[in-house]
Design a protein around this motif. Sequence first.
Motif, PDB file in Angstrom:
ATOM      1  N   HIS A   1       0.815  -1.205   0.000  1.00 14.22           N
ATOM      2  CA  HIS A   1       0.000   0.000   0.000  1.00 14.22           C
ATOM      3  C   HIS A   1       0.855   1.264   0.000  1.00 14.22           C
ATOM      4  CE1 HIS A   1      -2.953  -2.992   1.640  1.00 14.22           C
ATOM      5  NE2 HIS A   1      -3.752  -2.334   0.835  1.00 14.22           N
ATOM      6  N   ARG A   2       2.062   1.162  -0.530  1.00 10.97           N
ATOM      7  CA  ARG A   2       2.930   2.341  -0.498  1.00 10.97           C
ATOM      8  C   ARG A   2       2.383   3.463  -1.368  1.00 10.97           C
ATOM      9  NH1 ARG A   2       8.244  -0.327  -2.958  1.00 10.97           N
ATOM     10  NH2 ARG A   2       6.970  -2.158  -3.370  1.00 10.97           N
ATOM     11  N   ASN A   3       1.512   3.129  -2.351  1.00  8.69           N
ATOM     12  CA  ASN A   3       0.907   4.173  -3.168  1.00  8.69           C
ATOM     13  C   ASN A   3      -0.050   5.032  -2.355  1.00  8.69           C
ATOM     14  OD1 ASN A   3      -0.785   1.810  -3.048  1.00  8.69           O
ATOM     15  ND2 ASN A   3      -2.123   2.766  -4.573  1.00  8.69           N
ATOM     16  N   LEU A   4      -0.616   4.459  -1.292  1.00  9.05           N
ATOM     17  CA  LEU A   4      -1.513   5.215  -0.423  1.00  9.05           C
ATOM     18  C   LEU A   4      -0.762   5.915   0.698  1.00  9.05           C
ATOM     19  CD1 LEU A   4      -4.466   2.669  -0.053  1.00  9.05           C
ATOM     20  CD2 LEU A   4      -4.304   4.618  -1.604  1.00  9.05           C
ATOM     21  N   LEU A   5       0.298   5.277   1.174  1.00  8.00           N
ATOM     22  CA  LEU A   5       1.079   5.841   2.276  1.00  8.00           C
ATOM     23  C   LEU A   5       2.561   5.597   2.019  1.00  8.00           C
ATOM     24  CD1 LEU A   5       1.096   7.291   4.991  1.00  8.00           C
ATOM     25  CD2 LEU A   5       0.711   5.093   6.111  1.00  8.00           C
ATOM     26  N   PRO A   6       3.218   6.493   1.304  1.00  5.42           N
ATOM     27  CA  PRO A   6       4.632   6.299   0.985  1.00  5.42           C
ATOM     28  C   PRO A   6       5.570   6.438   2.163  1.00  5.42           C
ATOM     29  CG  PRO A   6       3.852   8.409   0.143  1.00  5.42           C
ATOM     30  CD  PRO A   6       2.647   7.684   0.648  1.00  5.42           C
ATOM     31  N   ASN A   7       5.101   7.002   3.278  1.00  7.46           N
ATOM     32  CA  ASN A   7       5.912   7.114   4.486  1.00  7.46           C
ATOM     33  C   ASN A   7       6.046   5.724   5.095  1.00  7.46           C
ATOM     34  OD1 ASN A   7       6.889   7.445   7.098  1.00  7.46           O
ATOM     35  ND2 ASN A   7       5.724   9.309   7.495  1.00  7.46           N
ATOM     36  N   LEU A   8       7.157   5.046   4.851  1.00  2.97           N
ATOM     37  CA  LEU A   8       7.322   3.663   5.296  1.00  2.97           C
ATOM     38  C   LEU A   8       7.376   3.537   6.806  1.00  2.97           C
ATOM     39  CD1 LEU A   8       9.810   2.179   2.675  1.00  2.97           C
ATOM     40  CD2 LEU A   8       7.312   2.358   2.591  1.00  2.97           C
TER      41      LEU A   8
ATOM     42  N   GLY B   1       4.256   0.720   8.147  1.00  2.00           N
ATOM     43  CA  GLY B   1       4.401  -0.483   8.948  1.00  2.00           C
ATOM     44  C   GLY B   1       3.622  -0.447  10.242  1.00  2.00           C
ATOM     45  N   VAL B   2       3.151   0.731  10.638  1.00  2.00           N
ATOM     46  CA  VAL B   2       2.274   0.857  11.803  1.00  2.00           C
ATOM     47  C   VAL B   2       0.816   0.768  11.371  1.00  2.00           C
ATOM     48  CG1 VAL B   2       1.534   2.394  13.670  1.00  2.00           C
ATOM     49  CG2 VAL B   2       3.957   2.229  13.081  1.00  2.00           C
ATOM     50  N   TRP B   3       0.500   1.389  10.261  1.00  2.00           N
ATOM     51  CA  TRP B   3      -0.871   1.443   9.755  1.00  2.00           C
ATOM     52  C   TRP B   3      -1.377   0.072   9.342  1.00  2.00           C
ATOM     53  CZ3 TRP B   3      -2.342   2.215   4.144  1.00  2.00           C
ATOM     54  CH2 TRP B   3      -3.714   2.426   3.991  1.00  2.00           C
ATOM     55  N   GLN B   4      -0.536  -0.719   8.671  1.00  2.00           N
ATOM     56  CA  GLN B   4      -0.929  -2.020   8.155  1.00  2.00           C
ATOM     57  C   GLN B   4       0.093  -3.076   8.582  1.00  2.00           C
ATOM     58  OE1 GLN B   4      -3.669  -2.805   6.281  1.00  2.00           O
ATOM     59  NE2 GLN B   4      -4.412  -0.708   6.266  1.00  2.00           N
ATOM     60  N   VAL B   5      -0.372  -4.322   8.720  1.00  2.00           N
ATOM     61  CA  VAL B   5       0.549  -5.421   9.029  1.00  2.00           C
ATOM     62  C   VAL B   5       1.154  -5.958   7.742  1.00  2.00           C
ATOM     63  CG1 VAL B   5      -0.813  -6.019  11.072  1.00  2.00           C
ATOM     64  CG2 VAL B   5      -1.187  -7.254   8.934  1.00  2.00           C
TER      65      VAL B   5
ATOM     66  N   TRP C   1     -17.314  -3.338   9.408  1.00  2.00           N
ATOM     67  CA  TRP C   1     -17.085  -4.209  10.558  1.00  2.00           C
ATOM     68  C   TRP C   1     -17.053  -3.411  11.855  1.00  2.00           C
ATOM     69  CZ3 TRP C   1     -12.672  -2.388  12.750  1.00  2.00           C
ATOM     70  CH2 TRP C   1     -11.724  -1.778  11.904  1.00  2.00           C
ATOM     71  N   ASP C   2     -17.379  -4.135  12.947  1.00  2.00           N
ATOM     72  CA  ASP C   2     -17.269  -3.561  14.282  1.00  2.00           C
ATOM     73  C   ASP C   2     -15.931  -3.936  14.935  1.00  2.00           C
ATOM     74  OD1 ASP C   2     -19.783  -2.292  14.324  1.00  2.00           O
ATOM     75  OD2 ASP C   2     -20.767  -4.163  14.880  1.00  2.00           O
ATOM     76  N   SER C   3     -15.556  -5.223  14.801  1.00  2.00           N
ATOM     77  CA  SER C   3     -14.302  -5.711  15.380  1.00  2.00           C
ATOM     78  C   SER C   3     -13.489  -6.399  14.304  1.00  2.00           C
ATOM     79  CB  SER C   3     -14.573  -6.688  16.530  1.00  2.00           C
ATOM     80  OG  SER C   3     -15.244  -6.038  17.597  1.00  2.00           O
ATOM     81  N   LEU C   4     -12.188  -6.220  14.348  1.00  2.00           N
ATOM     82  CA  LEU C   4     -11.289  -6.722  13.314  1.00  2.00           C
ATOM     83  C   LEU C   4      -9.995  -7.201  13.935  1.00  2.00           C
ATOM     84  CD1 LEU C   4     -10.441  -6.753  10.127  1.00  2.00           C
ATOM     85  CD2 LEU C   4      -9.295  -4.610  10.712  1.00  2.00           C
ATOM     86  N   VAL C   5      -9.486  -8.327  13.437  1.00  2.00           N
ATOM     87  CA  VAL C   5      -8.152  -8.813  13.796  1.00  2.00           C
ATOM     88  C   VAL C   5      -7.433  -9.220  12.526  1.00  2.00           C
ATOM     89  CG1 VAL C   5      -6.869 -10.729  14.856  1.00  2.00           C
ATOM     90  CG2 VAL C   5      -8.676  -9.574  16.148  1.00  2.00           C
ATOM     91  N   VAL C   6      -6.196  -8.839  12.403  1.00  2.71           N
ATOM     92  CA  VAL C   6      -5.312  -9.374  11.367  1.00  2.71           C
ATOM     93  C   VAL C   6      -4.123  -9.979  12.091  1.00  2.71           C
ATOM     94  CG1 VAL C   6      -3.993  -8.955   9.284  1.00  2.71           C
ATOM     95  CG2 VAL C   6      -6.046  -7.598   9.736  1.00  2.71           C
ATOM     96  N   GLN C   7      -3.946 -11.310  11.937  1.00  2.53           N
ATOM     97  CA  GLN C   7      -2.837 -12.006  12.602  1.00  2.53           C
ATOM     98  C   GLN C   7      -1.863 -12.511  11.541  1.00  2.53           C
ATOM     99  OE1 GLN C   7      -4.023 -15.618  14.642  1.00  2.53           O
ATOM    100  NE2 GLN C   7      -5.672 -16.057  13.178  1.00  2.53           N
ATOM    101  N   SER C   8      -0.591 -12.273  11.777  1.00  8.64           N
ATOM    102  CA  SER C   8       0.434 -12.635  10.802  1.00  8.64           C
ATOM    103  C   SER C   8       1.645 -13.225  11.497  1.00  8.64           C
ATOM    104  CB  SER C   8       0.880 -11.411   9.993  1.00  8.64           C
ATOM    105  OG  SER C   8      -0.208 -10.787   9.367  1.00  8.64           O
ATOM    106  N   VAL C   9       2.265 -14.195  10.839  1.00 11.88           N
ATOM    107  CA  VAL C   9       3.524 -14.780  11.288  1.00 11.88           C
ATOM    108  C   VAL C   9       4.491 -14.732  10.115  1.00 11.88           C
ATOM    109  CG1 VAL C   9       4.666 -16.788  12.295  1.00 11.88           C
ATOM    110  CG2 VAL C   9       2.268 -16.319  12.847  1.00 11.88           C
TER     111      VAL C   9
END
Length: 233
Positions: free
Chosen positions: A75-82, A86-90, A117-125
């Motif tokens: 999503h760097r096209n939406l938020l080029p500030n790296l 890395g905080v905004w998206q996992v 949605w009301d509640s959201l989780v994104v889990q990554s390894v």
Amino acid sequence: MRSRRHPRLISLPCVVGATFSLLAGCATAPAADAPPKSVNESALTGLLLTADDIDAVMATSEMTAHPPVAQMADHRNLLPNLNCLGVWQVTEAPVYDPSGWQSVRQQMLRTPDSDSWDSLVVQSVVRYDTPEAAQRFFTESADRWAHCTNHRVNIRLNDQQLPAWLSGDLSASDSRLTMPYVRESGPQIRTCQHALALAANVILDIQACRPQQPTAVTEAADIADRIEARLPR
């Protein structure tokens, strides 16, 4: 092999009778505080929590789990500030790619299962070849996140304003980063937490959001704790 982007151990009790000699050391369960062992590629999916597990952590019911994916987003096209990406998206590719990660498993769960949605989780390894490589990424991330505290981001997509978000203060230890943020959109305000954890040769990258809360959201860190408890020892 690295995934390419396209867009308990049961221990048996030792029994030593009076007439037996101890010829070899008895197998014992690992100590509760034993550090985790390196994780193989084949073990990644099994580290993710189930929808029932997530419901228990989030105090929700009927979380809908999307199929796990084995690639990172970009999503760097939406938020080029790296630093803030890395905080905004996992698991963002522009953030992870220079670190030489090898494989990833990511899963989104939400209720209701819609963009409202009301509640959201994104889990990554995210798996690295060595603990040292994972440590380097974690150290670099700590520096990046420190540059995105108390930061407001406004993003437009197809000329539509996305919900703005405001990050809070960074909490950091030798193996865990957490940051609260608020996702703002009128009555759709959500309070969230992003957690990044280092364990052996993996990075746990977790995001959790709930309807506006009077107290801080801590569920991302709680999910990271549960995933880390699944690591081999």
